[in-house]
Design an enzyme around this catalytic site. Structure first.
Site, PDB file in Angstrom:
ATOM      1  N   HIS A 122     -24.208 -23.565  17.062  1.00  0.00           N
ATOM      2  CA  HIS A 122     -24.556 -24.828  16.459  1.00  0.00           C
ATOM      3  C   HIS A 122     -26.159 -24.077  15.845  1.00  0.00           C
ATOM      4  O   HIS A 122     -26.614 -23.964  16.672  1.00  0.00           O
ATOM      5  CB  HIS A 122     -24.491 -25.828  17.269  1.00  0.00           C
ATOM      6  CG  HIS A 122     -24.828 -25.186  18.655  1.00  0.00           C
ATOM      7  ND1 HIS A 122     -23.887 -24.528  19.275  1.00  0.00           N
ATOM      8  CD2 HIS A 122     -26.286 -25.710  19.778  1.00  0.00           C
ATOM      9  CE1 HIS A 122     -24.327 -24.432  20.908  1.00  0.00           C
ATOM     10  NE2 HIS A 122     -25.852 -25.128  20.647  1.00  0.00           N
ATOM     11  N   LEU A 123     -26.767 -25.558  15.185  1.00  0.00           N
ATOM     12  CA  LEU A 123     -27.685 -25.601  14.143  1.00  0.00           C
ATOM     13  C   LEU A 123     -28.323 -27.069  15.363  1.00  0.00           C
ATOM     14  O   LEU A 123     -27.352 -27.725  14.609  1.00  0.00           O
ATOM     15  CB  LEU A 123     -27.543 -25.408  12.752  1.00  0.00           C
ATOM     16  CG  LEU A 123     -28.619 -25.433  12.287  1.00  0.00           C
ATOM     17  CD1 LEU A 123     -30.003 -24.469  12.547  1.00  0.00           C
ATOM     18  CD2 LEU A 123     -29.124 -25.659  10.701  1.00  0.00           C
TER      19      LEU A 123
END
Ligand code: 5GP
Ligand code: ZN
Length: 148
Positions: A104-105
């Site tokens: 995840h960013l």
């Protein structure tokens, strides 16, 4: 596999979703560092950075760029300060702080006085020789990978 972000992507678990398309979902972190803390995920499970298909990885960055622009325009505030900056962060591996095993960013809205600190301003400078040696090691590793 029991993955909370896969479950969120399939709408089997709730999340405060802000954006969705075929490849990606963006939703608010349940434990926000600041009031505008968005996570951009690939919908298909990928454990780490290297497991995300390249096209999807590029798309995640583009989504992050758009979410960042939205955060700046959103009217979200902290102690009456508007969002005036953004950090993008992806923690790849436990030693890097990854706690959820679905890549995840983080798109993190920044506010004056929010207290978040990447803490590198006081670090000593590396010498040109050390930097050159390290760059050579990294170039060698890059040259054995497939091209961008
Ligand atoms: P990491 O430390 O792996 O880079 O970040 C994990 C992020 O996922 C943190 O921002 C954390 O608050 C968030 N998170 C963990 N579990 C959940 C959840 O069940 N729902 C949502 N919305 N966020 C979660
Ligand atoms: Zn997953």
């Amino acid at each position: 596999m029991n993955c909370i972000f896969c479950s969120i992507a399939k709408k089997e678990s709730p999340a405060a979703v802000v954006y969705e398309d075929e490849q990606c979902l963006a939703f608010l972190s349940i434990q926000p560092i600041t009031p505008g803390h968005v996570l951009v995920i690939p919908k298909a499970h990928a454990s780490g950075l290297g497991d995300i298909p390249p096209q999807t990885c590029g798309h995640m960055m583009r989504v992050g760029q758009r979410v960042a622009a939205a955060l700046r325009e959103s009217g979200l505030s902290l102690n009456e300060h508007p969002c005036e900056g953004i950090n993008l962060l992806l923690c790849d591996g436990a030693v890097a702080g990854q706690t959820v095993g679905h890549a995840h960013l983080h798109v993190l809205a920044r506010f004056v006085g929010d207290g978040f600190n990447l803490g590198h301003a006081d670090l000593p400078l590396a010498t040109p020789q050390v930097l050159g040696e390290r760059a050579e090691q990294i170039r060698r590793a890059l040259s054995s990978l497939p091209p961008v």
